[in-house]
Write a protein that holds these residues in place. Structure first.
Motif, PDB file in Angstrom:
ATOM      1  N   VAL A  25       0.831  -1.206   0.000  1.00  0.00           N
ATOM      2  CA  VAL A  25       0.000   0.000   0.000  1.00  0.00           C
ATOM      3  C   VAL A  25       0.863   1.252   0.000  1.00  0.00           C
ATOM      4  O   VAL A  25       0.599   2.215  -0.738  1.00  0.00           O
ATOM      5  CB  VAL A  25      -0.956  -0.030   1.209  1.00  0.00           C
ATOM      6  N   TRP A  26       1.894   1.278   0.802  1.00  0.00           N
ATOM      7  CA  TRP A  26       2.774   2.446   0.908  1.00  0.00           C
ATOM      8  C   TRP A  26       3.412   2.764  -0.441  1.00  0.00           C
ATOM      9  O   TRP A  26       3.525   3.939  -0.820  1.00  0.00           O
ATOM     10  CB  TRP A  26       3.826   2.163   1.972  1.00  0.00           C
ATOM     11  N   ALA A  27       3.825   1.748  -1.187  1.00  0.00           N
ATOM     12  CA  ALA A  27       4.442   1.985  -2.501  1.00  0.00           C
ATOM     13  C   ALA A  27       3.446   2.619  -3.459  1.00  0.00           C
ATOM     14  O   ALA A  27       3.777   3.556  -4.206  1.00  0.00           O
ATOM     15  CB  ALA A  27       4.973   0.672  -3.074  1.00  0.00           C
ATOM     16  N   HIS A  28       2.215   2.129  -3.465  1.00  0.00           N
ATOM     17  CA  HIS A  28       1.194   2.729  -4.340  1.00  0.00           C
ATOM     18  C   HIS A  28       0.886   4.163  -3.909  1.00  0.00           C
ATOM     19  O   HIS A  28       0.629   5.033  -4.759  1.00  0.00           O
ATOM     20  CB  HIS A  28      -0.065   1.872  -4.340  1.00  0.00           C
ATOM     21  N   ALA A  29       0.909   4.434  -2.611  1.00  0.00           N
ATOM     22  CA  ALA A  29       0.693   5.802  -2.131  1.00  0.00           C
ATOM     23  C   ALA A  29       1.801   6.717  -2.626  1.00  0.00           C
ATOM     24  O   ALA A  29       1.537   7.848  -3.068  1.00  0.00           O
ATOM     25  CB  ALA A  29       0.619   5.824  -0.604  1.00  0.00           C
ATOM     26  N   GLU A  30       3.055   6.249  -2.575  1.00  0.00           N
ATOM     27  CA  GLU A  30       4.166   7.083  -3.039  1.00  0.00           C
ATOM     28  C   GLU A  30       4.101   7.317  -4.540  1.00  0.00           C
ATOM     29  O   GLU A  30       4.454   8.397  -5.021  1.00  0.00           O
ATOM     30  CB  GLU A  30       5.500   6.449  -2.646  1.00  0.00           C
ATOM     31  N   PHE A  31       3.664   6.317  -5.307  1.00  0.00           N
ATOM     32  CA  PHE A  31       3.503   6.535  -6.748  1.00  0.00           C
ATOM     33  C   PHE A  31       2.460   7.608  -7.006  1.00  0.00           C
ATOM     34  O   PHE A  31       2.675   8.521  -7.823  1.00  0.00           O
ATOM     35  CB  PHE A  31       3.107   5.238  -7.459  1.00  0.00           C
ATOM     36  N   LEU A  32       1.329   7.528  -6.307  1.00  0.00           N
ATOM     37  CA  LEU A  32       0.286   8.534  -6.491  1.00  0.00           C
ATOM     38  C   LEU A  32       0.783   9.927  -6.128  1.00  0.00           C
ATOM     39  O   LEU A  32       0.515  10.906  -6.848  1.00  0.00           O
ATOM     40  CB  LEU A  32      -0.932   8.180  -5.641  1.00  0.00           C
ATOM     41  N   LYS A  33       1.502  10.045  -5.027  1.00  0.00           N
ATOM     42  CA  LYS A  33       1.999  11.351  -4.602  1.00  0.00           C
ATOM     43  C   LYS A  33       2.933  11.956  -5.641  1.00  0.00           C
ATOM     44  O   LYS A  33       2.838  13.150  -5.965  1.00  0.00           O
ATOM     45  CB  LYS A  33       2.727  11.227  -3.266  1.00  0.00           C
ATOM     46  N   LEU A  34       3.848  11.142  -6.170  1.00  0.00           N
ATOM     47  CA  LEU A  34       4.781  11.667  -7.164  1.00  0.00           C
ATOM     48  C   LEU A  34       4.060  12.007  -8.456  1.00  0.00           C
ATOM     49  O   LEU A  34       4.327  13.049  -9.067  1.00  0.00           O
ATOM     50  CB  LEU A  34       5.897  10.644  -7.424  1.00  0.00           C
ATOM     51  N   HIS A  35       3.147  11.157  -8.874  1.00  0.00           N
ATOM     52  CA  HIS A  35       2.393  11.421 -10.107  1.00  0.00           C
ATOM     53  C   HIS A  35       1.616  12.729  -9.986  1.00  0.00           C
ATOM     54  O   HIS A  35       1.628  13.564 -10.905  1.00  0.00           O
ATOM     55  CB  HIS A  35       1.441  10.260 -10.387  1.00  0.00           C
ATOM     56  N   LEU A  36       0.961  12.931  -8.861  1.00  0.00           N
ATOM     57  CA  LEU A  36       0.184  14.157  -8.659  1.00  0.00           C
ATOM     58  C   LEU A  36       1.086  15.385  -8.558  1.00  0.00           C
ATOM     59  O   LEU A  36       0.723  16.468  -9.035  1.00  0.00           O
ATOM     60  CB  LEU A  36      -0.654  14.036  -7.397  1.00  0.00           C
ATOM     61  N   ALA A  37       2.235  15.226  -7.935  1.00  0.00           N
ATOM     62  CA  ALA A  37       3.163  16.358  -7.822  1.00  0.00           C
ATOM     63  C   ALA A  37       3.636  16.796  -9.199  1.00  0.00           C
ATOM     64  O   ALA A  37       3.748  17.997  -9.492  1.00  0.00           O
ATOM     65  CB  ALA A  37       4.354  15.969  -6.944  1.00  0.00           C
ATOM     66  N   ILE A  38       3.921  15.828 -10.071  1.00  0.00           N
ATOM     67  CA  ILE A  38       4.403  16.154 -11.423  1.00  0.00           C
ATOM     68  C   ILE A  38       3.273  16.716 -12.283  1.00  0.00           C
ATOM     69  O   ILE A  38       3.432  17.735 -12.957  1.00  0.00           O
ATOM     70  CB  ILE A  38       5.004  14.903 -12.081  1.00  0.00           C
ATOM     71  N   ALA A  39       2.119  16.050 -12.255  1.00  0.00           N
ATOM     72  CA  ALA A  39       1.028  16.407 -13.169  1.00  0.00           C
ATOM     73  C   ALA A  39       0.235  17.628 -12.715  1.00  0.00           C
ATOM     74  O   ALA A  39      -0.236  18.412 -13.549  1.00  0.00           O
ATOM     75  CB  ALA A  39       0.082  15.213 -13.332  1.00  0.00           C
ATOM     76  N   HIS A  40       0.097  17.800 -11.400  1.00  0.00           N
ATOM     77  CA  HIS A  40      -0.801  18.844 -10.897  1.00  0.00           C
ATOM     78  C   HIS A  40      -0.161  19.761  -9.859  1.00  0.00           C
ATOM     79  O   HIS A  40      -0.842  20.630  -9.323  1.00  0.00           O
ATOM     80  CB  HIS A  40      -2.056  18.204 -10.300  1.00  0.00           C
ATOM     81  N   GLY A  41       1.115  19.565  -9.560  1.00  0.00           N
ATOM     82  CA  GLY A  41       1.773  20.421  -8.583  1.00  0.00           C
ATOM     83  C   GLY A  41       1.311  20.208  -7.164  1.00  0.00           C
ATOM     84  O   GLY A  41       1.534  21.058  -6.290  1.00  0.00           O
ATOM     85  N   VAL A  42       0.670  19.068  -6.886  1.00  0.00           N
ATOM     86  CA  VAL A  42       0.144  18.779  -5.555  1.00  0.00           C
ATOM     87  C   VAL A  42       1.270  18.298  -4.649  1.00  0.00           C
ATOM     88  O   VAL A  42       2.055  17.431  -5.034  1.00  0.00           O
ATOM     89  CB  VAL A  42      -0.956  17.707  -5.635  1.00  0.00           C
ATOM     90  N   ARG A  43       1.359  18.882  -3.466  1.00  0.00           N
ATOM     91  CA  ARG A  43       2.316  18.432  -2.462  1.00  0.00           C
ATOM     92  C   ARG A  43       1.526  17.716  -1.370  1.00  0.00           C
ATOM     93  O   ARG A  43       1.051  18.315  -0.419  1.00  0.00           O
ATOM     94  CB  ARG A  43       3.101  19.615  -1.885  1.00  0.00           C
ATOM     95  N   SER A  44       1.387  16.411  -1.515  1.00  0.00           N
ATOM     96  CA  SER A  44       0.485  15.638  -0.658  1.00  0.00           C
ATOM     97  C   SER A  44       0.898  15.641   0.799  1.00  0.00           C
ATOM     98  O   SER A  44       0.054  15.584   1.691  1.00  0.00           O
ATOM     99  CB  SER A  44       0.402  14.195  -1.166  1.00  0.00           C
ATOM    100  N   ASP A  45       2.199  15.653   1.072  1.00  0.00           N
ATOM    101  CA  ASP A  45       2.695  15.551   2.441  1.00  0.00           C
ATOM    102  C   ASP A  45       2.861  16.906   3.131  1.00  0.00           C
ATOM    103  O   ASP A  45       2.925  16.976   4.346  1.00  0.00           O
ATOM    104  CB  ASP A  45       4.062  14.858   2.460  1.00  0.00           C
TER     105      ASP A  45
END
Length: 777
Positions: A654-674
């Protein structure tokens, strides 16, 4: 049929049980009221959980194919493909290929009932046809989460297994034509077919052991249903009702519900493989949420190297860290209700003193009891982030109380932790300290804390932020000489030893030790991710240089796999060199989630983050799942180990999929999840630190601030300077978050080199029995 038919099975209790392999193809659950979760691994149904995600009930349900002069077990042939209707709809179709046949399987969880259904179709590829070609089910119950003390028996054409008040029933349409219950390794169906070429045994029952159930399918096309209930009668009734609905109807309802959920995701449905993996990742997180206990997310519906171990816990436990990381990712992908459920669940499972157990079952029963302070900080970070996103309010009493208790615990027990985020080393760790600072500063700034509580939280966070390098940064080491750096952050700094340089015991390495100054990891990147240090801070840049030089891998055995990272040097958590499973020792392999953390840093530092996102995507299984670890050596085909591909550790993680989502969103939408905006703003502005909050386990160097001696109970401070000159006594006062303190004005210490101090405990009426020294800069 031989002379042993219609009798109890022989060979009990069977061989010692194990669980299924940790690497899965697909994970699935329905979005209705059903309480069943299952996984596909090796191309077959290989773990089913009921009535919650922490309770496995089945090791696997596989298939044997027999024919004229041959037989095979499909999971051992291991030539199969897995497809789903779309990445966020976990409705798998598996096609097994053999020179004599193909076997097509489809698996669904009934949205209405506690049932898993499997549609099968066996196709004969023999020229002219093989009249003896037949399909046989081989099931290994692990009722109640254990392969011990299971009872299995046959009732007509129904296969049944129970343990205490939990039951499994397996039935088929068309009905099975022959069935047997046996003990694994002696009288099970695999042993029967291996001995006779076709199933001949018809044992009526196998009691109190590691049991197996075998049955012959009446047709080459049909449906099998597995029902779960508190009684065998109830389990059978549920399975029969699901068969009455029919597989097509169940699958249509299942797919409709998942498509509706996935329609809210901010990723396209085109052929972009990264967007497809993002959709799969969001689905994987959602699958792992419990229905019986909403918000409980287990780390994985898997047991690492389960085929070699009898581990009833596995990874199907809730780690507060993984749960919070998943919540941060789901909030960022537009699933605020899921994230809110997780926060509510964490609030409900918090210990009364404010911390969380290391991990626990979905119903809140502690499993491992280690203390990891990042697991107390991350639920606070989740709460503050959801407040920032407008998902919760600072006035909500349950969340507010949770945050206050957690902050009080962090303030009293930080910044060092008994265990780090890898659950191994004690001491000061950059990731843990960064999480604590972000939690305290976030809660103090956001309105969850008031008055003295808020002031104390911010003051302690400010001090630990300024003092951080004193704890976990070193200069002039061998690594600095090698890489031309001035210094670097260490992975963990244990309490200093008078006998020499601090050393860290490497877990899973038979007591092997390493100098703390030599041991590096990616934990320090949290300082940038939470906004405590700028990405181009020279200390950060230097440590990135060393980590990239020591832990990074671009290829293995000539195969491109990277950029991927090891956790730290000489990690012992992974397969042995020959590919045999981890057994308490081993060799740690590459962790895809670390590429996600490194990619987020790359984005902040002005580097190209895409290689890290693509590296993670390159690690997925055929079903689109991200593993805990991937193989980093020459291929070992007989163990299904290939460079850059999943090992036998947990997949999905689960943690790995969460990190993929965070990086994808940061690149695509500038979202800083943490990142919490108020925390990043606070430390970007460089506010002056007003107090040094001293702990007995830290030999602090204080340069210019006032000194606050803190304790969790009232005390009287006795302090002096330069070897206890001019001793002074002073009573403590409450300062917030349940702490008591004496603040010594820095001006009182002008001209002194050291301050010595000790405490008299007012409650016990005794002196502390130790002297502490502060070096005054």
């Amino acid at each position: 049929m031989n002379e042993l038919s219609d009798t109890p099975a022989f060979g009990g209790p069977g061989i010692p049980p194990t669980f299924a392999a940790g690497d899965k193809d697909v994970v699935l659950t329905a979005l209705g009221q059903s309480r069943v979760w299952c996984t596909v691994g090796g191309g077959v149904l290989n773990e089913v959980f009921w009535p919650h995600t922490g309770r496995p009930q089945l090791r696997d349900l596989g298939f044997l194919v027999t024919g004229t002069d041959f037989w095979s077990e499909v999971k051992r042939v291991a030539d199969y493909t897995v497809t789903t209707p779309e990445p966020a709809v976990p409705l798998p179709t598996i096609v097994h290929r053999h020179e004599r046949y193909t076997l097509t399987l489809s698996v669904v969880c009934d949205p209405l009932r506690d049932v898993v259904a499997i549609a099968y179709e066996l196709a004969d590829l023999t020229p002219g046809g093989d009249e003896r070609l037949a399909l046989h089910v081989l099931a290994a119950p692990h009722i109640g989460g254990s392969g011990h003390d299971n009872d299995a028996w046959i009732m007509g054409t129904t296969l049944l297994a129970t343990r205490e008040d939990e039951a499994l029933a397996i039935i088929a349409l068309p009905a099975f034509t022959g069935a047997s219950a046996g003990f694994v390794g002696s009288s099970d169906g695999w042993q029967d077919v291996a001995a006779h070429g076709v199933p001949e045994w018809r044992f009526t029952e196998a009691r109190h052991g590691n049991v197996a159930l075998t049955a012959t399918c009446a047709s080459k096309v049909g449906t099998i249903a597995l029902g779960f209930a508190t009684t065998s009668r109830g389990a059978r009734s549920l399975a029969l009702a699901a068969l009455s609905d029919g597989f097509t109807s169940l699958a249509a309802s299942f797919e409709e519900q998942w498509r509706s959920w996935a329609s809210k995701l901010p990723f396209g449905t085109d052929d972009d493989p990264l967007a497809r993996l993002a959709r799969t990742s969001a689905m994987v997180l959602h699958v792992h949420e419990d229905l019986a206990f909403p918000g409980a997310i287990v780390a994985s519906l898997a047991t690492p190297w389960g085929m070699a171990h009898d581990d009833p816990g596995g990874y199907h436990l809730v780690w507060p860290r993984d749960c919070a990381e998943a919540g941060l990712a789901l909030a960022a992908v537009g699933q605020p209700n899921d994230a809110r459920h997780m926060l509510q669940f964490l609030a409900a499972t918090q210990s009364t003193d404010g911390h969380w157990p290391q991990n626990f079952t979905p119903d809140g029963v502690a499993y491992w009891t280690g203390l990891q302070l990042d697991e107390t900080a991350l639920p606070v970070i989740l709460a503050v982030k959801l407040l920032e996103l407008g998902v919760v309010e600072s006035t909500e009493p349950v969340v507010r109380a949770m945050v206050r208790r957690a902050c009080a615990y962090l303030a009293a027990n930080g910044p060092c932790s008994d265990e780090d985020r890898w659950e191994e080393a004690s001491g000061a760790n950059p990731f843990t300290i960064a999480a604590i600072i972000a939690a305290l500063a976030g809660a103090g700034s956001a309105g969850f804390l008031d008055g003295d509580d808020a002031e104390t939280a911010l003051s302690i966070a400010d001090w630990w932020n300024e003092h951080l390098e004193d704890l976990v940064y070193v200069e002039g080491t061998e690594a600095d000489t090698t890489f031309g750096t001035a210094g670097h952050y260490v992975r963990v700094a244990p309490p200093a030893s008078e006998a020499g340089p601090a050393r860290v015991v490497l877990a899973n390495r038979d007591g092997e030790q390493i100098d703390a100054a030599r041991l590096v990891g990616l934990e320090f990147l949290a300082l940038v991710r939470y906004g405590l240090r700028p990405a181009l801070d020279p200390r950060i840049v230097d440590t990135v240089t060393i980590v990239d030089g020591v832990l990074r891998r671009e290829s293995a055995d000539g195969t491109a796999v990277g950029p991927l990272y090891h956790r730290y040097q000489d990690d012992g958590y992974g397969e042995h060199a020959d590919g045999s499973p981890f057994d308490g020792t081993g060799i740690g392999r590459l962790w895809p989630l670390l590429a996600g953390e490194r990619g987020q840093y790359a984005l902040e530092a002005g580097e190209d983050p895409m290689p890290y996102l693509r590296a993670m995507a390159g690690c997925v299984s055929s079903g689109g799942l991200l593993p805990e670890q991937v193989w980093d050596a020459a291929a070992i085909p007989e163990r299904r180990l290939f460079p850059g591909k999943p090992t036998g550790s947990a997949m999905p993680l689960v943690w790995a999929h969460a990190e993929f989502l965070k990086l994808h969103l940061a690149i695509a939408h500038g979202v800083r999840s943490d990142r919490i905006a108020a925390v990043a703003d606070r430390y970007r502005s460089g506010l002056p630190v007003t107090k040094a909050h001293l702990r007995t386990d830290l030999d602090a160097r204080v340069r210019r601030t006032n000194l606050s001696i803190d304790s969790t109970a009232p005390f009287r401070l006795r302090f002096g300077t330069d070897g206890w000159q001019r001793p002074t006594d002073r009573a403590s006062s409450p300062i917030g978050l349940g702490l008591h303190a004496v603040v010594v004005d820095r001006a009182e210490l002008d001209g002194a080199s050291t301050m010595e101090w000790t405490r008299f405990d007012v409650t016990s009426g005794a002196w502390e029995g130790a002297d502490h020294v502060v070096h005054l800069g």
